[in-house]
Motif scaffolding. Structure first.
Motif, short mmCIF file in Angstrom:
data_model
loop_
_atom_site.label_atom_id
_atom_site.label_comp_id
_atom_site.label_asym_id
_atom_site.label_seq_id
_atom_site.Cartn_x
_atom_site.Cartn_y
_atom_site.Cartn_z
N ALA A 118 64.57 33.24 66.24
CA ALA A 118 64.12 32.96 67.60
C ALA A 118 65.10 33.54 68.62
CB ALA A 118 63.99 31.45 67.79
N GLY A 119 66.41 33.43 68.33
CA GLY A 119 67.39 34.00 69.24
C GLY A 119 67.27 35.51 69.34
N LEU A 120 67.01 36.16 68.19
CA LEU A 120 66.84 37.62 68.20
C LEU A 120 65.64 38.01 69.04
CD1 LEU A 120 67.43 40.47 67.12
CD2 LEU A 120 66.05 39.89 65.10
N LEU A 121 64.52 37.30 68.84
CA LEU A 121 63.31 37.61 69.60
C LEU A 121 63.54 37.39 71.09
CD1 LEU A 121 60.33 38.39 69.59
CD2 LEU A 121 59.77 35.98 69.21
N SER B 209 66.41 37.45 72.75
CA SER B 209 67.34 38.44 73.32
C SER B 209 66.66 39.79 73.52
CB SER B 209 68.56 38.58 72.41
OG SER B 209 68.19 39.07 71.14
N LEU B 210 65.77 40.16 72.58
CA LEU B 210 65.03 41.42 72.75
C LEU B 210 64.10 41.34 73.96
CD1 LEU B 210 64.10 42.29 69.04
CD2 LEU B 210 65.73 43.49 70.50
N ALA B 211 63.41 40.20 74.10
CA ALA B 211 62.50 40.04 75.25
C ALA B 211 63.27 40.02 76.56
CB ALA B 211 61.69 38.76 75.07
N TRP B 212 64.41 39.32 76.58
CA TRP B 212 65.22 39.24 77.80
C TRP B 212 65.80 40.61 78.16
CZ3 TRP B 212 66.14 35.73 81.54
CH2 TRP B 212 67.24 35.93 82.37
N GLY B 213 66.34 41.30 77.15
CA GLY B 213 66.94 42.62 77.42
C GLY B 213 65.90 43.66 77.78
N GLY B 214 64.71 43.58 77.20
CA GLY B 214 63.69 44.59 77.46
C GLY B 214 62.83 44.33 78.67
N TRP B 215 62.96 43.12 79.27
CA TRP B 215 62.08 42.76 80.38
C TRP B 215 62.19 43.72 81.58
CZ3 TRP B 215 57.79 40.81 81.69
CH2 TRP B 215 57.53 40.46 83.02
N PRO B 216 63.39 44.14 82.03
CA PRO B 216 63.45 45.05 83.18
C PRO B 216 62.62 46.33 82.97
CG PRO B 216 65.62 44.15 82.76
CD PRO B 216 64.74 43.72 81.61
N ALA B 217 62.72 46.93 81.79
CA ALA B 217 61.95 48.16 81.53
C ALA B 217 60.46 47.86 81.45
CB ALA B 217 62.43 48.80 80.23
N LEU B 218 60.10 46.74 80.79
CA LEU B 218 58.68 46.38 80.69
C LEU B 218 58.11 46.03 82.06
CD1 LEU B 218 58.82 44.17 77.46
CD2 LEU B 218 57.84 46.45 77.67
N HIS B 219 58.90 45.36 82.89
CA HIS B 219 58.43 44.96 84.22
C HIS B 219 58.21 46.19 85.11
CE1 HIS B 219 57.89 42.49 87.76
NE2 HIS B 219 58.85 43.15 88.38
N LYS B 220 59.11 47.17 85.01
CA LYS B 220 58.98 48.36 85.86
C LYS B 220 57.83 49.26 85.38
CE LYS B 220 61.26 52.51 87.53
NZ LYS B 220 62.42 53.40 87.45
N ALA B 221 57.76 49.48 84.07
CA ALA B 221 56.75 50.42 83.56
C ALA B 221 55.38 49.78 83.41
CB ALA B 221 57.22 50.97 82.21
N GLY B 222 55.34 48.48 83.18
CA GLY B 222 54.05 47.83 82.97
C GLY B 222 53.39 48.31 81.69
N LEU B 223 52.07 48.40 81.72
CA LEU B 223 51.32 48.80 80.53
C LEU B 223 51.63 50.24 80.13
CD1 LEU B 223 49.25 47.72 78.52
CD2 LEU B 223 47.44 48.66 79.99
N SER B 224 52.07 51.07 81.10
CA SER B 224 52.36 52.47 80.77
C SER B 224 53.51 52.60 79.78
CB SER B 224 52.67 53.26 82.04
OG SER B 224 53.88 52.80 82.62
N PHE B 225 54.30 51.55 79.61
CA PHE B 225 55.36 51.62 78.60
C PHE B 225 54.76 51.82 77.21
CE2 PHE B 225 58.36 49.79 75.55
CZ PHE B 225 59.53 50.44 75.92
N LEU B 226 53.57 51.26 77.01
CA LEU B 226 52.92 51.38 75.70
C LEU B 226 51.95 52.56 75.63
CD1 LEU B 226 52.08 47.61 75.06
CD2 LEU B 226 54.04 48.89 74.22
N THR B 227 51.51 53.08 76.76
CA THR B 227 50.47 54.11 76.74
C THR B 227 50.97 55.50 77.11
OG1 THR B 227 49.88 53.57 79.04
CG2 THR B 227 48.68 52.41 77.29
N SER B 228 52.11 55.62 77.76
CA SER B 228 52.62 56.93 78.17
C SER B 228 53.61 57.48 77.14
CB SER B 228 53.33 56.80 79.53
OG SER B 228 54.00 58.01 79.84
N ASP B 229 53.62 58.80 76.98
CA ASP B 229 54.58 59.42 76.06
C ASP B 229 55.69 60.15 76.81
OD1 ASP B 229 53.11 61.51 77.05
OD2 ASP B 229 53.03 62.60 75.16
N VAL B 230 55.82 59.87 78.11
CA VAL B 230 56.89 60.49 78.91
C VAL B 230 58.16 59.65 78.76
CG1 VAL B 230 57.64 61.18 81.20
CG2 VAL B 230 55.23 61.41 80.55
N TRP B 231 59.18 60.23 78.15
CA TRP B 231 60.46 59.53 77.95
C TRP B 231 61.53 60.38 78.60
CZ3 TRP B 231 61.45 54.81 75.58
CH2 TRP B 231 62.79 54.52 75.34
#
Length: 304
Positions: free
Chosen positions: A26-29, A31-53
Motif C-alpha cells: 500500500a505504501g508503494l502504491l 508513493s507512486l500515486a503521490w509522486g506521479g500526480w503532478p505529471a498526471l494532473h498536467k498531462a491529463g488523459l494525454s499521458f496515456l494516449t500521446s506518444d510525445v515524450w
C-alpha cells in the motif's frame, strides 16, 4: 495453558508479517500515486494516449512505452507458450524419470540466470546475428511499399521490438514450463491409466485428459509468464533500441515502461520529469498487478 499462549503469539506474529507485507504494498502504491500526480494532473488523459515524450519541454506522453510493454510481452508469449507446454509434456509424460529430473534442474537453472546476463547475450550475440541473418535478407527481399516492407522496414541493427520479445520468450519459458509440469503432475494417475488402458495414444491422453483437466490453471500459468514479461527491465533495455514513439514495424526500435524508467531516472533533474517517471511506474504497477491477480485467481482454483 502455555501451549495456548504460544499458539496465540504464533498467530499474532504471522498476522503481523502479513500486515507488514500489505502495508509495504500500500505504501508503494501511495508513493507512486503521490509522486506521479503532478505529471498526471498536467498531462491529463494525454499521458496515456500521446506518444510525445520531450523532457526538454516538459511534455510527457506514455503511449509509446505502454504499447511497447504490452507488444513485447504478448509477442514473447507466442513462441514461449508452445515451447513451455512441450517441455512440460516431455518431462512429465514421455521421458524416463532420471532424465526428466536432470532436464528439470536445467530448466530451473535457466530461471535463475540474472536478467542482465540475458541482456548482454542479446546485445552482443543475438542482435548482430539477427541483423545479419534475418533482418537484412528480409529487407533485401521486400519490395518498396509491399506488405512485407511495411511489416519489417527498419534499420538493420538487431535492436528492436522483435529481438526484445525473443529475449523475453527465453526468460519466461522456464517459469511457464515449471508451472505446466506441476499442473500435469497434479492430474490423478488413475485418469491416465484408464485412458491408456482403453488404447489411447500419448497425444490423445494429452488432448482429451490432461489439457482439459488443467486448462483453467494453464491460463493462469500463461498470465504469470505474461506478468514476468511485462515487468522485465534490464534485458529489454539492452536490446529494444529505446525510442519513445510508436514502433512502425516489427523490426523498429521501441521502449517499454521499465526500460524508460531505467534509462532516465538518474538523469531526471526536473521535478516534472521525475514525476512522469513515477507515473510510468504507477501504470506498470497497475498492469502487472492486474495480470498477476488474474493468474493467481485461476491457478488457485485447481492446484491441490
Amino acid at each position: 495453558m502455555r501451549t495456548a499462549t504460544r499458539d496465540r503469539l504464533f498467530e499474532a506474529a504471522c498476522l503481523a508479517a502479513a500486515m507488514v507485507l500489505l502495508a509495504a504494498m500500500a505504501g508503494l502504491l501511495a508513493s507512486l500515486a503521490w509522486g506521479g500526480w503532478p505529471a498526471l494532473h498536467k498531462a491529463g488523459l494525454s499521458f496515456l494516449t500521446s506518444d510525445v515524450w520531450d523532457p526538454a519541454h516538459d511534455i510527457y506522453g506514455a503511449a509509446g512505452p505502454i504499447f511497447g510493454t504490452l507488444a513485447t510481452a504478448v509477442l514473447a508469449m507466442l513462441p514461449a507458450l508452445p515451447l513451455a507446454l512441450g517441455v512440460a509434456v516431455f518431462l512429465t509424460e514421455l521421458c524416463p524419470p532420471p532424465v526428466g529430473r536432470a532436464i528439470g534442474i536445467a530448466v530451473e537453472l535457466l530461471a535463475a540466470i540474472p536478467s542482465i546476463v540475458y541482456g548482454m547475450w542479446g546485445l552482443f550475440v543475438l542482435a548482430p546475428w539477427f541483423a545479419a541473418h534475418v533482418q537484412m535478407p528480409i529487407l533485401v527481399a521486400a519490395q518498396p511499399g509491399s506488405l512485407l516492407d511495411r511489416l519489417f522496414a527498419s534499420i538493420p541493427n538487431g535492436a528492436n521490438i522483435c529481438t526484445a520479445s525473443l529475449i523475453l520468450a527465453v526468460m519466461v519459458l522456464p517459469y511457464m514450463a515449471s508451472i505446466f509440469s506441476e499442473l500435469l503432475r497434479s492430474v490423478p494417475t488413475h485418469m491416465r491409466e484408464a485412458a491408456y488402458g482403453m488404447g489411447a495414444t500419448s497425444l490423445e491422453v494429452l488432448r482429451f485428459i490432461l489439457l482439459p483437466f488443467i486448462k483453467r490453471s494453464a491460463v493462469g500459468a500463461v498470465m504469470l509468464g505474461l506478468g514476468r514479461a511485462l515487468g522485465e527491465t534490464m534485458a529489454v533495455t539492452f536490446i529494444i533500441g529505446n525510442a519513445h514513439g510508436f514502433p512502425k514495424s516489427l523490426f523498429d526500435s521501441g521502449s517499454t515502461i521499465a526500460s524508460t524508467i531505467a534509462n532516465e531516472f538518474a538523469e531526471a533533474t526536473g521535478d516534472l520529469h521525475a514525476s512522469a517517471l513515477m507515473a510510468l511506474g504507477l501504470v506498470l504497477f497497475v498492469i502487472t498487478f492486474t495480470a498477476l491477480s488474474g493468474a493467481r485467481l485461476l491457478i488457485g482454483r485447481e492446484i491441490h
